[in-house]
Design a protein around this motif. Structure first.
Motif, PDB file in Angstrom:
ATOM      1  N   TYR A   1      45.811  33.076  18.654  1.00 53.34           N
ATOM      2  CA  TYR A   1      47.013  33.138  19.817  1.00 53.34           C
ATOM      3  C   TYR A   1      46.884  34.055  21.007  1.00 53.34           C
ATOM      4  CZ  TYR A   1      49.595  30.054  16.731  1.00 53.34           C
ATOM      5  OH  TYR A   1      50.050  28.858  15.772  1.00 53.34           O
ATOM      6  N   SER A   2      46.185  35.170  20.737  1.00 50.04           N
ATOM      7  CA  SER A   2      45.914  36.073  21.572  1.00 50.04           C
ATOM      8  C   SER A   2      44.712  35.966  22.521  1.00 50.04           C
ATOM      9  CB  SER A   2      45.919  37.531  20.986  1.00 50.04           C
ATOM     10  OG  SER A   2      44.602  37.359  20.100  1.00 50.04           O
ATOM     11  N   ALA A   3      43.900  35.021  22.472  1.00 56.85           N
ATOM     12  CA  ALA A   3      42.863  34.671  23.162  1.00 56.85           C
ATOM     13  C   ALA A   3      43.111  34.688  24.675  1.00 56.85           C
ATOM     14  CB  ALA A   3      42.201  33.374  22.802  1.00 56.85           C
ATOM     15  N   LYS A   4      41.997  35.126  25.585  1.00 56.89           N
ATOM     16  CA  LYS A   4      42.334  35.150  27.049  1.00 56.89           C
ATOM     17  C   LYS A   4      41.078  34.523  27.515  1.00 56.89           C
ATOM     18  CE  LYS A   4      46.403  37.279  27.317  1.00 56.89           C
ATOM     19  NZ  LYS A   4      47.594  36.561  27.824  1.00 56.89           N
ATOM     20  N   LEU A   5      41.026  33.415  28.426  1.00 57.39           N
ATOM     21  CA  LEU A   5      40.094  32.954  29.127  1.00 57.39           C
ATOM     22  C   LEU A   5      39.456  33.980  30.396  1.00 57.39           C
ATOM     23  CD1 LEU A   5      40.539  29.299  29.560  1.00 57.39           C
ATOM     24  CD2 LEU A   5      39.089  30.284  28.103  1.00 57.39           C
ATOM     25  N   VAL A   6      40.670  34.532  31.005  1.00 57.05           N
ATOM     26  CA  VAL A   6      40.444  35.460  32.086  1.00 57.05           C
ATOM     27  C   VAL A   6      41.727  36.533  31.809  1.00 57.05           C
ATOM     28  CG1 VAL A   6      39.802  33.935  33.650  1.00 57.05           C
ATOM     29  CG2 VAL A   6      42.136  34.097  33.326  1.00 57.05           C
ATOM     30  N   ALA A   7      41.388  37.721  32.550  1.00 53.38           N
ATOM     31  CA  ALA A   7      42.006  38.842  32.107  1.00 53.38           C
ATOM     32  C   ALA A   7      43.055  39.345  33.269  1.00 53.38           C
ATOM     33  CB  ALA A   7      41.216  40.211  31.993  1.00 53.38           C
ATOM     34  N   ASN A   8      42.877  38.527  34.513  1.00 48.18           N
ATOM     35  CA  ASN A   8      43.809  38.957  35.431  1.00 48.18           C
ATOM     36  C   ASN A   8      43.716  37.804  36.694  1.00 48.18           C
ATOM     37  OD1 ASN A   8      41.573  39.383  37.358  1.00 48.18           O
ATOM     38  ND2 ASN A   8      41.005  41.072  36.105  1.00 48.18           N
ATOM     39  N   ALA A   9      44.637  38.055  37.578  1.00 49.90           N
ATOM     40  CA  ALA A   9      44.954  36.919  38.710  1.00 49.90           C
ATOM     41  C   ALA A   9      43.404  36.561  39.478  1.00 49.90           C
ATOM     42  CB  ALA A   9      46.015  37.199  39.582  1.00 49.90           C
ATOM     43  N   GLU A  10      42.759  37.481  39.525  1.00 49.46           N
ATOM     44  CA  GLU A  10      41.582  37.229  40.570  1.00 49.46           C
ATOM     45  C   GLU A  10      40.548  36.464  39.635  1.00 49.46           C
ATOM     46  OE1 GLU A  10      38.963  37.040  43.365  1.00 49.46           O
ATOM     47  OE2 GLU A  10      40.966  37.937  43.698  1.00 49.46           O
TER      48      GLU A  10
ATOM     49  N   PHE B   1      50.557  38.127  33.488  1.00 45.25           N
ATOM     50  CA  PHE B   1      49.854  39.458  33.786  1.00 45.25           C
ATOM     51  C   PHE B   1      50.819  40.235  33.996  1.00 45.25           C
ATOM     52  CE2 PHE B   1      46.944  35.962  35.420  1.00 45.25           C
ATOM     53  CZ  PHE B   1      45.970  35.886  34.540  1.00 45.25           C
ATOM     54  N   GLU B   2      50.400  41.482  33.781  1.00 47.73           N
ATOM     55  CA  GLU B   2      51.260  42.851  33.911  1.00 47.73           C
ATOM     56  C   GLU B   2      51.725  42.895  35.622  1.00 47.73           C
ATOM     57  OE1 GLU B   2      49.790  46.401  32.476  1.00 47.73           O
ATOM     58  OE2 GLU B   2      49.758  45.648  30.421  1.00 47.73           O
ATOM     59  N   GLY B   3      52.825  43.433  35.775  1.00 45.22           N
ATOM     60  CA  GLY B   3      53.049  43.498  37.204  1.00 45.22           C
ATOM     61  C   GLY B   3      53.664  42.669  37.890  1.00 45.22           C
ATOM     62  N   SER B   4      53.989  41.372  37.068  1.00 45.42           N
ATOM     63  CA  SER B   4      54.614  40.176  37.779  1.00 45.42           C
ATOM     64  C   SER B   4      55.216  39.374  36.663  1.00 45.42           C
ATOM     65  CB  SER B   4      53.439  39.389  38.540  1.00 45.42           C
ATOM     66  OG  SER B   4      53.971  37.940  38.697  1.00 45.42           O
ATOM     67  N   GLU B   5      56.473  38.655  37.008  1.00 44.98           N
ATOM     68  CA  GLU B   5      57.447  37.859  36.153  1.00 44.98           C
ATOM     69  C   GLU B   5      56.790  36.635  36.142  1.00 44.98           C
ATOM     70  OE1 GLU B   5      59.594  38.982  34.023  1.00 44.98           O
ATOM     71  OE2 GLU B   5      58.860  40.884  34.529  1.00 44.98           O
ATOM     72  N   LEU B   6      55.752  36.020  36.986  1.00 43.49           N
ATOM     73  CA  LEU B   6      55.276  34.867  36.829  1.00 43.49           C
ATOM     74  C   LEU B   6      54.492  34.527  35.453  1.00 43.49           C
ATOM     75  CD1 LEU B   6      53.552  34.423  40.198  1.00 43.49           C
ATOM     76  CD2 LEU B   6      55.701  33.526  39.573  1.00 43.49           C
TER      77      LEU B   6
END
Length: 346
Positions: free
Chosen positions: A211-220, A249-254
């Protein structure tokens, strides 16, 4: 509980190309294993018709597997190949359309039994063509588009994720290289159905095994990941999360759907515990149900156009009339999601 006036934004029409929906609600795909030997019967047609009769804007079917040896390990999951199964789906489409609904099949390959590293380039090409054949059959049967299942650790997502894809050819490498297989599937489907048939791609960060997997770490990184998929021909992204209200991602409510829409300009579907007070993990880990929950956290995001469509899963599985009850303000009549309710109302 959300009042009728507040929920009005859920019931605005949505149009994209040839796809016109009466409202913003989507029935999320939910595997049921109710199609003996892969053939959907009259009960499957009735199941989807009930949701269409009760106002669901777009139905995404349970996963339907393509014609490949590894595509399914469950004999009662429906196929999207073979005369019998295709005839069964034709009846489903007819019933849904007769009830005024729109429907797309989710096209699925459950994943490599060994490892995607073991597939030859030739076998990958064969799998890509089977996806395209399934897309063409869906169009022939009168479906209103298709959804490709690229989430939750199944085959397309196995190519996406670094833990299940260590290939060193063009199908592997960095997170952009790992989109190559999906992009080829989308492109082949687009070539098979033409420019005006809607292609939805379901994606997720999380996996069924993590459940904690991430394909990408940030918006870029997400922007770079999505670009080949947009270029290949995706019309709508179905962005799967366990809890729609959580920022991606941190720093945004999206949330995930919000970010994907912002970065691509494409319409997105949000999903994840909508209308429920517990997320999907409670069902899979403990077998317990969930109570009904307010939509107050969802509606402002929809009104702000953070995403375009809202997929409802377990709430709609338990209560075929969930959409019409929300529309008509009959919240006290909503049936909570419990294993017993699901067995009764399938």
């Amino acid at each position: 509980m959300t009042n009728t006036k507040t929920a009005q934004s859920l019931f605005r029409p949505f149009s994209l190309g040839n796809l016109s929906l009466s409202n913003r609600t989507v029935m999320a795909p939910m595997t049921r294993q109710k199609s003996p030997n892969g053939v959907p019967g009259a009960d499957v047609a009735a199941y989807y018709r009930r949701r269409a009769e009760n106002g669901v804007g777009l139905i995404v079917t349970e996963g339907t597997v393509i014609n490949h040896a590894d595509s399914s390990n469950q004999k009662d999951v429906p196929h999207i190949y073979g005369e019998e199964a295709l005839n069964g789906w034709a009846k489903v489409v007819s019933e849904v359309h007769e009830a005024g609904g729109k429907i797309v099949p989710q096209i699925w390959h459950m994943g490599a039994r060994g490892h995607v590293n073991e597939y030859s380039v030739e076998e990958i090409a064969q799998i890509v063509q089977e996806f395209a054949k399934a897309a063409a059959e869906a169009q022939r049967l009168g479906f209103d588009g298709i959804e490709l299942h690229g989430a939750h650790g199944y085959l397309i997502d196995q190519f996406f994720w670094e833990k299940t894809n260590q290939r060193t050819d063009r199908y592997g490498g960095d997170f952009i290289g790992r989109t190559t297989f999906a992009a080829e599937v989308v492109k082949a489907c687009r070539e098979a159905v033409g420019p005006d048939f809607t292609i939805i791609l379901r994606i997720s960060q999380w996996k069924g095994t993590d459940y904690s997997a991430k394909l990408v770490a940030n918006a870029e990184e997400l922007k770079q990941f999505l670009e080949p998929l947009v270029n290949a021909g995706v019309d709508i992204f179905h962005c799967s999360t366990r809890r729609f209200w959580e920022p991606e991602f941190e720093g945004s409510e999206l949330n995930f759907a919000g970010w994907v829409k912002q970065l691509t300009g494409k319409p997105t579907i949000t999903v994840g515990s909508i209308g429920l007070d517990g997320d999907v993990s409670t069902f899979f880990t403990t077998g317990s149900g969930s109570g009904n929950a307010s939509l107050d956290g969802l509606i402002p995001k929809l009104e702000n156009q953070e995403f375009d469509l809202v997929a409802i899963g377990r709430a709609l599985l338990a209560d075929p009339a969930w959409v019409s009850k929300i529309r008509d303000g009959k919240h006290e009549e909503l049936i909570p999601f419990t294993p017993q309710a699901v067995q009764t109302l399938y």
